[in-house]
Scaffold this motif. Sequence first.
Motif, PDB file in Angstrom:
ATOM      1  N   SER A  38     -10.186   8.813  -5.305  1.00 33.84           N
ATOM      2  CA  SER A  38     -11.547   8.734  -5.209  1.00 33.84           C
ATOM      3  C   SER A  38     -12.569   8.443  -6.477  1.00 33.84           C
ATOM      4  O   SER A  38     -13.575   8.109  -6.380  1.00 33.84           O
ATOM      5  CB  SER A  38     -11.857  10.017  -4.305  1.00 33.84           C
ATOM      6  OG  SER A  38     -11.638  11.105  -5.341  1.00 33.84           O
ATOM      7  N   THR A  39     -11.745   8.811  -7.398  1.00 38.11           N
ATOM      8  CA  THR A  39     -12.436   8.569  -8.834  1.00 38.11           C
ATOM      9  C   THR A  39     -12.272   6.993  -9.275  1.00 38.11           C
ATOM     10  O   THR A  39     -12.868   6.540 -10.203  1.00 38.11           O
ATOM     11  CB  THR A  39     -11.855   9.217  -9.897  1.00 38.11           C
ATOM     12  OG1 THR A  39     -10.444   8.758 -10.137  1.00 38.11           O
ATOM     13  CG2 THR A  39     -11.927  10.769  -9.829  1.00 38.11           C
ATOM     14  N   GLY A 116     -15.700  13.080  -1.685  1.00 35.45           N
ATOM     15  CA  GLY A 116     -15.072  14.186  -0.987  1.00 35.45           C
ATOM     16  C   GLY A 116     -15.185  13.703   0.537  1.00 35.45           C
ATOM     17  O   GLY A 116     -15.793  12.645   0.821  1.00 35.45           O
ATOM     18  N   SER A 136     -13.120  18.165  -1.789  1.00 34.23           N
ATOM     19  CA  SER A 136     -13.984  17.329  -2.891  1.00 34.23           C
ATOM     20  C   SER A 136     -13.490  17.104  -4.161  1.00 34.23           C
ATOM     21  O   SER A 136     -12.263  17.796  -4.337  1.00 34.23           O
ATOM     22  CB  SER A 136     -15.354  18.020  -2.942  1.00 34.23           C
ATOM     23  OG  SER A 136     -15.034  19.096  -3.727  1.00 34.23           O
ATOM     24  N   GLU A 137     -13.996  16.333  -5.100  1.00 32.70           N
ATOM     25  CA  GLU A 137     -13.408  15.816  -6.125  1.00 32.70           C
ATOM     26  C   GLU A 137     -14.487  15.713  -7.256  1.00 32.70           C
ATOM     27  O   GLU A 137     -15.383  14.828  -6.710  1.00 32.70           O
ATOM     28  CB  GLU A 137     -12.487  14.753  -6.166  1.00 32.70           C
ATOM     29  CG  GLU A 137     -11.375  14.819  -7.116  1.00 32.70           C
ATOM     30  CD  GLU A 137     -10.128  13.559  -6.970  1.00 32.70           C
ATOM     31  OE1 GLU A 137      -9.334  13.508  -7.988  1.00 32.70           O
ATOM     32  OE2 GLU A 137     -10.225  13.305  -5.844  1.00 32.70           O
ATOM     33  N   GLN A 139     -15.393  14.609 -11.302  1.00 29.35           N
ATOM     34  CA  GLN A 139     -14.925  14.303 -12.502  1.00 29.35           C
ATOM     35  C   GLN A 139     -16.106  14.188 -13.633  1.00 29.35           C
ATOM     36  O   GLN A 139     -17.129  13.564 -13.255  1.00 29.35           O
ATOM     37  CB  GLN A 139     -14.293  12.780 -12.437  1.00 29.35           C
ATOM     38  CG  GLN A 139     -13.772  12.294 -13.746  1.00 29.35           C
ATOM     39  CD  GLN A 139     -12.887  10.861 -13.727  1.00 29.35           C
ATOM     40  OE1 GLN A 139     -13.844   9.910 -13.868  1.00 29.35           O
ATOM     41  NE2 GLN A 139     -11.750  10.937 -13.424  1.00 29.35           N
ATOM     42  N   SER A 161     -11.087  16.306 -14.543  1.00 25.08           N
ATOM     43  CA  SER A 161     -11.355  16.231 -13.014  1.00 25.08           C
ATOM     44  C   SER A 161     -10.708  17.459 -12.549  1.00 25.08           C
ATOM     45  O   SER A 161      -9.764  18.159 -12.984  1.00 25.08           O
ATOM     46  CB  SER A 161     -10.411  14.960 -12.679  1.00 25.08           C
ATOM     47  OG  SER A 161     -10.884  13.763 -13.213  1.00 25.08           O
ATOM     48  N   ALA A 163     -10.226  19.139  -8.291  1.00 24.85           N
ATOM     49  CA  ALA A 163     -10.215  18.832  -7.016  1.00 24.85           C
ATOM     50  C   ALA A 163     -10.390  20.229  -6.119  1.00 24.85           C
ATOM     51  O   ALA A 163      -9.594  21.225  -6.599  1.00 24.85           O
ATOM     52  CB  ALA A 163      -8.949  18.233  -6.709  1.00 24.85           C
ATOM     53  N   ASN A 164     -10.829  20.114  -5.016  1.00 27.05           N
ATOM     54  CA  ASN A 164     -10.896  21.192  -4.124  1.00 27.05           C
ATOM     55  C   ASN A 164     -10.502  21.008  -2.624  1.00 27.05           C
ATOM     56  O   ASN A 164     -11.201  20.224  -1.988  1.00 27.05           O
ATOM     57  CB  ASN A 164     -12.327  21.946  -3.949  1.00 27.05           C
ATOM     58  CG  ASN A 164     -12.300  22.951  -2.955  1.00 27.05           C
ATOM     59  OD1 ASN A 164     -11.324  23.728  -2.721  1.00 27.05           O
ATOM     60  ND2 ASN A 164     -13.594  23.377  -2.465  1.00 27.05           N
ATOM     61  N   TYR A 165      -9.379  21.039  -2.343  1.00 21.88           N
ATOM     62  CA  TYR A 165      -8.636  20.247  -1.227  1.00 21.88           C
ATOM     63  C   TYR A 165      -8.552  21.020  -0.078  1.00 21.88           C
ATOM     64  O   TYR A 165      -8.391  20.979   1.093  1.00 21.88           O
ATOM     65  CB  TYR A 165      -6.994  19.732  -1.697  1.00 21.88           C
ATOM     66  CG  TYR A 165      -7.026  18.856  -2.357  1.00 21.88           C
ATOM     67  CD1 TYR A 165      -7.944  17.673  -2.533  1.00 21.88           C
ATOM     68  CD2 TYR A 165      -6.051  18.649  -3.574  1.00 21.88           C
ATOM     69  CE1 TYR A 165      -7.843  16.706  -3.428  1.00 21.88           C
ATOM     70  CE2 TYR A 165      -6.013  17.438  -4.268  1.00 21.88           C
ATOM     71  CZ  TYR A 165      -6.931  16.538  -4.273  1.00 21.88           C
ATOM     72  OH  TYR A 165      -6.796  15.527  -5.062  1.00 21.88           O
ATOM     73  N   ASN A 171      -7.421  25.269  -7.081  1.00 26.17           N
ATOM     74  CA  ASN A 171      -8.159  23.681  -7.597  1.00 26.17           C
ATOM     75  C   ASN A 171      -6.922  23.242  -8.777  1.00 26.17           C
ATOM     76  O   ASN A 171      -7.186  23.748  -9.822  1.00 26.17           O
ATOM     77  CB  ASN A 171      -9.692  24.130  -7.802  1.00 26.17           C
ATOM     78  CG  ASN A 171     -10.465  24.454  -6.663  1.00 26.17           C
ATOM     79  OD1 ASN A 171     -10.010  24.458  -5.803  1.00 26.17           O
ATOM     80  ND2 ASN A 171     -11.395  25.189  -7.076  1.00 26.17           N
ATOM     81  N   TYR A 202      -2.290  15.864 -11.507  1.00 26.67           N
ATOM     82  CA  TYR A 202      -2.926  16.912 -10.933  1.00 26.67           C
ATOM     83  C   TYR A 202      -1.511  17.662 -10.599  1.00 26.67           C
ATOM     84  O   TYR A 202      -0.443  17.170 -10.304  1.00 26.67           O
ATOM     85  CB  TYR A 202      -3.553  16.727  -9.352  1.00 26.67           C
ATOM     86  CG  TYR A 202      -4.828  16.306  -9.647  1.00 26.67           C
ATOM     87  CD1 TYR A 202      -5.728  16.959 -10.322  1.00 26.67           C
ATOM     88  CD2 TYR A 202      -5.519  15.485  -8.570  1.00 26.67           C
ATOM     89  CE1 TYR A 202      -6.979  16.906 -10.252  1.00 26.67           C
ATOM     90  CE2 TYR A 202      -6.770  15.025  -8.606  1.00 26.67           C
ATOM     91  CZ  TYR A 202      -7.658  15.719  -9.699  1.00 26.67           C
ATOM     92  OH  TYR A 202      -8.962  15.504  -9.328  1.00 26.67           O
TER      93      TYR A 202
END
Length: 346
Positions: A38-39, A116, A136-137, A139, A161, A163-165, A171, A202
């Motif tokens: 997504s980035t 996200g 969401s992500e 950066q 960066s 991330a919240n998966y 995270n 990650y």
Amino acid sequence: MALKFLHKYSLLGSATLLLWFFMATDLIAQNGGVAGASTRIGYSARGMAMSNAMAAVTSEGAFSYYNPAQAALLLGSRQTDLTVGALKFGRVFQSSGIQFQLPPTAGFSINILHSGINDIDGRTQSGYPTEKFDASEYQIASNFGIRLNEKLNAGIGLKFSIANYHPQLANPTNFGIDLGLIYTADSNFNIAVSAKDLFSSYSWNSQNLYSLRQSQNEVNDFPTRIIIGLAYQREKLTLSSDFELQLYSAEVKSRDQGTNGTSSYEKINTNSSQLRLGASWDAHERFTIRGGWQLQEISAFESWSASSGFSIHLPFDVFSPSIDYAFVLEPYRISNMHVFSLRLNL
């Protein structure tokens, strides 16, 4: 003058085709998606309308997202870009950034990306619904550039960066480095080289999510991205191309079928390549038209996508605002997005 224009145009096209066919000799299978995707959507409507073929482009302002060396571009104001995207399938996308001059020969920029998916349908392993949640992500990138001489700019970028998966999943975070150069071959022709997402990955653990007594950290590496960009720029016309090589690495786990049941890991390295083409034309002092085309996977022609857009330069002296728009047909034409940006010169 016409002969000179044709010579420059043929030079850009020849160099692009040379890069394409040289790298396309090493064909690989289509990748199935990797960390940080997504980035890599893009940054603003201007860049996305030109299919993100922006590594060497300096006529559209300073976009250090594409190449940290652009942070050193000499601007008469603090360029600020605010972007929001309208995407299908519950996806969200926003970006913002500002650039500062550091006299006499340097510049600094800060960029923020947010992406996200909303209202994901949570299920148990048996398929029963549990709850809806968002992923969401974010950066944050800071880029420093310096003008080494009249023809050469260099830059470095540091990125963080997070991330919240899932609500029950810690995270994962990531630090990465970008490097870039822009060389002005003459008044109309730029060459750029950039290495992005160096040392990026990650690391996450699903122990709490699945109520496990013991578990192991999972590491997902971002692809290392090597980009070569070309741009031909005249007073009202810009033509650009980017060739990108993405290098992937991953660990594959295999279990011994013997009595001890031990596991072993093998690291696999592979790569894929992309081609992006872009163009912009100042049709009027208040109106600019843009377009682009790209191959998401050079080895798979069906992965092509296209984009188009425009800018309206408003007749106000204060902040010299512009409204930018891009329509993006996504790779494999699975969907499309509308992107809107506001450019201010503070």
